[in-house]
Write an enzyme that holds these catalytic residues in place. Structure first.
Site, PDB file in Angstrom:
ATOM      1  N   GLN A 265       0.837  -1.206   0.000  1.00 55.18           N
ATOM      2  CA  GLN A 265       0.000   0.000   0.000  1.00 55.18           C
ATOM      3  C   GLN A 265       0.864   1.246   0.000  1.00 55.18           C
ATOM      4  OE1 GLN A 265      -2.911  -1.258  -0.307  1.00 55.18           O
ATOM      5  NE2 GLN A 265      -3.984   0.659  -0.677  1.00 55.18           N
ATOM      6  N   HIS A 268       1.988   3.165  -3.287  1.00 54.07           N
ATOM      7  CA  HIS A 268       1.093   3.995  -4.081  1.00 54.07           C
ATOM      8  C   HIS A 268       1.527   5.449  -4.105  1.00 54.07           C
ATOM      9  CE1 HIS A 268      -2.337   1.644  -5.485  1.00 54.07           C
ATOM     10  NE2 HIS A 268      -2.283   0.953  -4.372  1.00 54.07           N
TER      11      HIS A 268
END
Length: 444
Positions: A265, A268
């Site tokens: 994550q 990103h």
């Protein structure tokens, strides 16, 4: 590499007091409003010319026209890597399986003999689907926006994605190829707030974009601000903030998996949030060690992963037990929530607030991003406590159709008149009386 927040002491506070203790990215949409307001007004008054000017200013390329030629979309699919095409086709297939089951059906309720209310579901007529560009390429976002809209029966679909200088001002070819696979041929090389304004106000000319009724899809803070500014003129799905993952884990979790998912994550964006909530100090320590090892072997380390993991939005949150862990993740309301505990399914069933829940070690967020069949356009910033992810329902409007006979109206007329007079709206009651010669029928 990542900070710790220790909540193992006194009883956890409730509500906003608990939320205030948890990590969260700063995302001031209100401040961005003043920057996007003149952009949107410029597009409103000057149309395509303004969108093209802002594309040159912000994306570094001046396009000859906003509408992507059909031959460019076809060419992108023809030149697509076969492996990427196969992966996109499988992603589309699985998404269709899930979203097709979401379509609602017309239902009629007989309230009284001769009196019915039918709820029918009507697709939005025209939708603008935004696909971000910038640091990464998101053909998966094309799939996640287009599939539920198509399954809802939306007739008019337009996609906008920022122009790319390295591709001659066209959106990234993989995005164009995904549009081709889905049968979408109305695509615009437009990004940012100006793309949202283009959807809202439309642009003139033979290659112009007709205004839409609804805009969906994630984007940066300026896209979110434009959505907020133009909401009302257009419907919106959500104001997407920085992406986030929360992992609720106990001592049974594998720190290799946990660290890998936190990093996935973080890559990103520097503002991406990666949060581990655990009652196991051993897992916390092992995860910290794994983060150091795995980050060193990753790409996008200095510009994305390290800033994300070391930012105030990311942390390891220690709790005294899983019950407190559940309170914490419900207060956090993560976009993506992984449950990596013993009896993960039972624990997941107790969660109230999350955009999407990923159960056990074999359902990582990455699966949901691409090929689980679920939708990855999800509420962020704690909005999962009141909002849902994108679905077929996002593109449907429920309309009540009221059908009463004379006798059915007569039966309830006195109640309608009484309530109208109680609200000091006598003309409402008169609309009933007029149908019965100005004398309210007696109830039977």
């Amino acid at each position: 590499m990542i900070s710790r927040i220790d909540l193992r002491g006194e009883a956890l506070p409730e509500g906003s007091a608990l939320r205030d203790l948890l990590p969260r990215a700063e995302f001031d949409v209100e401040a961005a409003l003043e920057k996007v307001r003149p952009i949107c007004e410029d597009v409103r008054h000057h149309g395509a010319a303004a969108v093209i000017d802002y594309g040159e200013k912000f994306d570094g390329v001046r396009v000859p026209g906003l509408r992507v030629p059909a031959e460019a979309i076809t060419r992108a699919l023809d030149e697509l890597d076969p492996a990427v095409r196969a992966a996109l086709e499988e992603s589309i297939r699985r998404a269709r399986l899930v979203h097709r089951e979401q379509r609602r059906t017309t239902h009629t309720t007989q309230v009284v003999p001769g009196g019915t209310v039918t709820e029918k579901w009507i697709p939005v007529e025209r939708v603008g689907l935004y696909v971000p560009g910038g640091r990464s390429v998101y053909p998966s976002s094309v799939v996640m926006n287009v599939v539920p809209a198509q399954e809802a029966g939306v007739e008019g679909l337009a996609v906008a994605s920022p122009p790319q200088r390295e591709f001659g001002g066209l959106p990234h070819p993989t995005i164009l190829a995904a549009c081709a696979l889905l049968g979408v041929d109305e695509v615009y090389a437009a990004g940012g707030a100006q793309a949202i304004a283009m959807f809202a106000y439309g642009t003139d000319g033979p290659e112009g974009c007709a205004p839409v009724n609804l805009v969906t899809g994630p984007g940066n803070i300026y896209v979110a601000a434009a959505k907020r500014l133009l909401k009302g003129r257009i419907g919106i799905d959500a104001e997407a903030g920085p992406t986030e993952i929360a992992i609720l884990a106990d001592s049974t979790a594998d720190p290799v998996h946990v660290a890998a998912d936190l990093i996935s994550q973080a890559e990103h964006d520097p503002m991406a949030a990666s949060v581990l909530v655990t009652d196991s100090e051993e897992l916390a320590g092992a995860t910290e060690a794994e983060l150091k090892t795995q980050v060193a072997a990753s790409r996008h380390v200095d510009d994305r992963i390290v800033p994300a993991l070391t930012g105030k939005q990311s942390a390891i949150v220690l709790v005294k037990d899983l019950a407190d862990g559940l309170k914490v993740v419900d207060a956090y309301g993560a976009e993506h929530l992984e449950i990596q505990t013993a009896d993960a399914a039972a624990v997941a069933d107790r969660v109230r607030n999350a955009g999407a829940i990923f159960v056990g070690p074999w359902a990582p967020v990455s699966l949901g991003d691409y090929c689980a069949g679920s939708n990855h356009v999800l509420p962020t910033g704690g909005c999962a406590c009141h909002s849902s992810g994108l679905s077929v329902q996002s593109f449907l409007r429920g309309v009540h159709v009221v059908d009463y006979t004379r006798d059915a109206l007569a039966e309830v007329a006195h109640h309608v008149v009484t309530l109208a007079e109680a609200e000091d709206l006598p003309a409402h009651g008169a609309a009933i009386k007029a149908r019965f010669g100005w004398k309210v029928p007696e109830s039977k």
